[in-house]
Design an enzyme around this catalytic site. Sequence first.
Site, PDB file in Angstrom:
ATOM      1  N   ALA A  84       0.764  -1.253   0.000  1.00 26.03           N
ATOM      2  CA  ALA A  84       0.000   0.000   0.000  1.00 26.03           C
ATOM      3  C   ALA A  84       0.793   1.302   0.000  1.00 26.03           C
ATOM      4  O   ALA A  84       0.312   2.319  -0.491  1.00 26.03           O
ATOM      5  CB  ALA A  84      -0.950  -0.005   1.180  1.00 26.03           C
ATOM      6  N   ALA A  85       2.005   1.316   0.602  1.00 28.27           N
ATOM      7  CA  ALA A  85       2.690   2.598   0.783  1.00 28.27           C
ATOM      8  C   ALA A  85       3.310   3.123  -0.523  1.00 28.27           C
ATOM      9  O   ALA A  85       3.736   2.312  -1.342  1.00 28.27           O
ATOM     10  CB  ALA A  85       3.794   2.450   1.829  1.00 28.27           C
ATOM     11  N   PRO A  86       3.325   4.444  -0.712  1.00 30.96           N
ATOM     12  CA  PRO A  86       2.919   5.508   0.216  1.00 30.96           C
ATOM     13  C   PRO A  86       1.428   5.843   0.217  1.00 30.96           C
ATOM     14  O   PRO A  86       1.011   6.765   0.909  1.00 30.96           O
ATOM     15  CB  PRO A  86       3.742   6.710  -0.267  1.00 30.96           C
ATOM     16  CG  PRO A  86       3.884   6.476  -1.738  1.00 30.96           C
ATOM     17  CD  PRO A  86       3.991   4.982  -1.914  1.00 30.96           C
ATOM     18  N   GLY A  87       0.623   5.128  -0.565  1.00 28.79           N
ATOM     19  CA  GLY A  87      -0.815   5.290  -0.418  1.00 28.79           C
ATOM     20  C   GLY A  87      -1.512   6.081  -1.507  1.00 28.79           C
ATOM     21  O   GLY A  87      -2.678   6.444  -1.351  1.00 28.79           O
ATOM     22  N   ASP A  97      -0.593  -3.862  -6.259  1.00 27.34           N
ATOM     23  CA  ASP A  97       0.287  -2.941  -6.981  1.00 27.34           C
ATOM     24  C   ASP A  97       1.694  -3.382  -6.591  1.00 27.34           C
ATOM     25  O   ASP A  97       2.278  -2.872  -5.639  1.00 27.34           O
ATOM     26  CB  ASP A  97      -0.027  -1.508  -6.536  1.00 27.34           C
ATOM     27  CG  ASP A  97       0.740  -0.464  -7.318  1.00 27.34           C
ATOM     28  OD1 ASP A  97       0.926  -0.645  -8.531  1.00 27.34           O
ATOM     29  OD2 ASP A  97       1.175   0.529  -6.706  1.00 27.34           O
ATOM     30  N   CYS A 122       4.762  -0.867 -12.310  1.00 21.61           N
ATOM     31  CA  CYS A 122       5.235   0.264 -13.115  1.00 21.61           C
ATOM     32  C   CYS A 122       6.482  -0.170 -13.886  1.00 21.61           C
ATOM     33  O   CYS A 122       7.337   0.649 -14.201  1.00 21.61           O
ATOM     34  CB  CYS A 122       5.476   1.495 -12.259  1.00 21.61           C
ATOM     35  SG  CYS A 122       6.754   1.287 -11.019  1.00 21.61           S
TER      36      CYS A 122
HETATM   37  C1  LIG Z   1       4.820  -0.282  -6.019  1.00 25.56           C
HETATM   38  S1  LIG Z   1       4.967   0.059  -4.322  1.00 25.56           S
HETATM   39  C2  LIG Z   1       3.298   0.405  -3.884  1.00 25.56           C
HETATM   40  C3  LIG Z   1       2.841   1.790  -4.233  1.00 25.56           C
HETATM   41  C4  LIG Z   1       1.459   2.085  -3.654  1.00 25.56           C
HETATM   42  N1  LIG Z   1       0.492   1.087  -4.074  1.00 25.56           N
HETATM   43  C5  LIG Z   1       0.941   3.453  -4.036  1.00 25.56           C
HETATM   44  O1  LIG Z   1       0.133   3.564  -4.971  1.00 25.56           O
HETATM   45  O2  LIG Z   1       1.320   4.443  -3.393  1.00 25.56           O
HETATM   46  C6  LIG Z   1       5.153  -1.543  -3.636  1.00 25.56           C
HETATM   47  C7  LIG Z   1       5.128  -1.576  -2.108  1.00 25.56           C
HETATM   48  O3  LIG Z   1       5.036  -2.943  -1.698  1.00 25.56           O
HETATM   49  C8  LIG Z   1       5.717  -3.090  -0.472  1.00 25.56           C
HETATM   50  N2  LIG Z   1       5.937  -4.550  -0.291  1.00 25.56           N
HETATM   51  C9  LIG Z   1       6.876  -5.318  -0.882  1.00 25.56           C
HETATM   52  N3  LIG Z   1       6.757  -6.608  -0.485  1.00 25.56           N
HETATM   53  C10 LIG Z   1       5.689  -6.649   0.371  1.00 25.56           C
HETATM   54  C11 LIG Z   1       5.075  -7.691   1.127  1.00 25.56           C
HETATM   55  N4  LIG Z   1       5.543  -8.938   1.082  1.00 25.56           N
HETATM   56  N5  LIG Z   1       4.013  -7.396   1.915  1.00 25.56           N
HETATM   57  C12 LIG Z   1       3.542  -6.106   1.972  1.00 25.56           C
HETATM   58  N6  LIG Z   1       4.105  -5.079   1.292  1.00 25.56           N
HETATM   59  C13 LIG Z   1       5.159  -5.334   0.497  1.00 25.56           C
HETATM   60  C14 LIG Z   1       6.962  -2.236  -0.696  1.00 25.56           C
HETATM   61  O4  LIG Z   1       7.577  -1.902   0.524  1.00 25.56           O
HETATM   62  C15 LIG Z   1       6.377  -1.032  -1.433  1.00 25.56           C
HETATM   63  O5  LIG Z   1       6.015  -0.022  -0.516  1.00 25.56           O
END
Ligand SMILES: C[S@@+](CC[C@H](N)C(=O)[O-])C[C@H]1O[C@@H](n2cnc3c(N)ncnc32)[C@H](O)[C@@H]1O
Length: 274
Positions: free
Chosen positions: A94-97, A165, A214
Amino acid sequence: MTSHSKEGDIYINFIRVNTLKISPSALKERLEKKGVKLEKTFLDYAFRVIESPFSIGATPEYLFGYYMPQSLSSMIPPITLNPSPKDRVLDMCAAPGGKTTHLAQLMGNEGTILAVEISKERVKALKSNINRMNILNTIIINKDMRKYKEYLMKKKILFDKILLDAPCSGNIIKDKNRKVDEKDIEYCSLRQKELLNIGLDLLKPGGELVYSTCSMEEKENEEVIEHVLKSRDDIKLIKLSPIANFIRPGKIKGTLKVYPPYEPFFIAKIKKEG
Ligand SMILES: C[S@@+](CC[C@H](N)C(=O)[O-])C[C@H]1O[C@@H](n2cnc3c(N)ncnc32)[C@H](O)[C@@H]1O
């Protein structure tokens, strides 16, 4: 001077208006009075930032939670998931959201979103965006989705809609400013398949999942989708059509791709039989 978002040095800049707090026309008027030049897009709540005398991520309006600087491409996955105010939604990474807060907006701040994020550091940004934008329907969970799945399955907590995502090599480029090699792509692809299977296990029968990255790498996109379609008999691909002229059909029929100068994106939608 033109403002730059995280990807702004390479791609076109946009903002998404937080309609939970302000109308697009009211925000446009406020920013234009300060010299920001905005252009409309195919979404009535998103504007292209043509020019800004200051950084678009450092205005009072930003701090009031009136908008989110984010690429137009990154708005496509939440729109494709199309959550309703009654849904229980899982945002697996989810981060940064940017997408969590967009999902909440589409749900009118109703229903429930579980926003899961592995990184403690990145959860800070997620929390701050959720507070800033007055999101009231979201629970933040700072856990590894691969471990958290067991808890959800044990409690029989399944979801109507899921957004994956996924972490991808595109993030490596942005975050670490280094060249991506074959090993990175292979690593991402394995992780993406694992996370996608977890998401599909957590869908209610009849539920829907949107997978996005992305990255432009086939191993992280088409190959991931083909892998789950071949290895599972409880899902089917939902065919998507481009909803705006910057979106192109993907290699697998019914998937979507976006190419530069827009932020690159791959989007696919899967339904669980039910
Ligand atoms: C592409 S970014 C997400 C961007 C976010 N969806 C947005 O729109 O702001 C991928 C995120 O997945 C997190 N991540 C990676 N592996 C994960 C896991 N096993 N469980 C939960 N989060 C994970 C990463 O730390 C990163 O913040």
